[in-house]
Design an enzyme around this catalytic site. Sequence first.
Site, PDB file in Angstrom:
ATOM      1  N   ASP A 110      -8.154   2.617  25.690  1.00 28.44           N
ATOM      2  CA  ASP A 110      -7.465   3.810  26.202  1.00 28.44           C
ATOM      3  C   ASP A 110      -6.086   3.540  26.796  1.00 28.44           C
ATOM      4  O   ASP A 110      -5.335   4.471  27.091  1.00 28.44           O
ATOM      5  CB  ASP A 110      -8.342   4.530  27.238  1.00 28.44           C
ATOM      6  N   HIS A 125     -10.529  -5.262  22.179  1.00 24.26           N
ATOM      7  CA  HIS A 125     -11.020  -4.378  21.122  1.00 24.26           C
ATOM      8  C   HIS A 125      -9.917  -3.524  20.526  1.00 24.26           C
ATOM      9  O   HIS A 125     -10.190  -2.580  19.781  1.00 24.26           O
ATOM     10  CB  HIS A 125     -12.157  -3.500  21.646  1.00 24.26           C
ATOM     11  N   CYS A 136      -0.316  -2.498   3.155  1.00 28.10           N
ATOM     12  CA  CYS A 136       0.977  -3.175   3.306  1.00 28.10           C
ATOM     13  C   CYS A 136       1.200  -3.734   4.709  1.00 28.10           C
ATOM     14  O   CYS A 136       2.165  -4.469   4.929  1.00 28.10           O
ATOM     15  CB  CYS A 136       2.126  -2.237   2.944  1.00 28.10           C
ATOM     16  N   CYS A 183      -0.471   5.999   4.754  1.00 32.13           N
ATOM     17  CA  CYS A 183       0.729   5.222   5.048  1.00 32.13           C
ATOM     18  C   CYS A 183       1.943   5.884   4.389  1.00 32.13           C
ATOM     19  O   CYS A 183       1.924   6.160   3.188  1.00 32.13           O
ATOM     20  CB  CYS A 183       0.556   3.798   4.537  1.00 32.13           C
ATOM     21  N   SER A 224     -18.692  -2.587  32.901  1.00 32.77           N
ATOM     22  CA  SER A 224     -19.214  -2.994  31.598  1.00 32.77           C
ATOM     23  C   SER A 224     -20.684  -3.367  31.721  1.00 32.77           C
ATOM     24  O   SER A 224     -21.065  -4.102  32.632  1.00 32.77           O
ATOM     25  CB  SER A 224     -18.438  -4.191  31.046  1.00 32.77           C
TER      26      SER A 224
END
Length: 279
Positions: A110, A125, A136, A183, A224
């Site tokens: 975040d 992460h 690419c 893309c 966590s």
Amino acid sequence: MSVSNTAELSATISHAAELLRDRRIALLTGAGISTDSGIPAYRGEGARTRSDPMTIQTYLGDEAARRRYWVGGHLGWRAFARAEPNAGHLALAQLEAAGKVSGVITQNVDGLHLRAGSSHVIEVHGTMRRVFCLQCGQVFDRRDIAVQIEERNPWITIPENVALAPDGDVLPESTEGFIVPVCTVCGGMLKPDVVFFGEYVPLDRFRAAESLLRSSSALIVAGSSLVVNSGVRLVERARRRNIPLIIVNREPTRADAWADVTIAAGTSDVLPALQELLT
């Protein structure tokens, strides 16, 4: 919370502060530190259910699942973009500014640690701020991809057009006709710069986290449950070095038996209290 429980919590925080005093502290943070910013966790009390998390294999191989991911991901990114750092994030930034914290290793995507003012942040992460092309390698700012999504799918900006399941996920009817962003350089498949289920944390990121931990003489785990293996591996390294380990999490974690102190309370309460005692 009763008076006795308040007194017990205060004493536990004071004990943790004594173990941490005059040490360089590394932080390992998870989703629990961001819940008070309005970003729901996926485990623990009040967590949002994830019965079928997106895996990298599904993302790459299933076009319908990929459409569904981008609808939900776009709405989730907007929620992330509105969120503000809370007292826990700010306390860690102040501890770093005071020279007490060597850095933050976060499992969150975040960006709230950086917005709070922490400068040494390892996002193991990944981050929702970036998107890259799998063909690419071009990297894009998530805000630019959001513009592409809304230009191609103007209906998504109207909340009542998006049907949500009880767990906050997007129902299939919301994805019909959705045009997935591509893309703008080569037309290739895009992927947010986050680690999906089934992917490994990039080796350079994990080594950077290990390096930060080696340069520290104490570890705080904040918010966590340590279900994800990357977090447990870092805690194991701290355990082998026999440095103080403090765990702040409302729910039990996989490493509680290793901790010198466990504090079953919210990070927005505990981290500012530790900051006050250590600075």
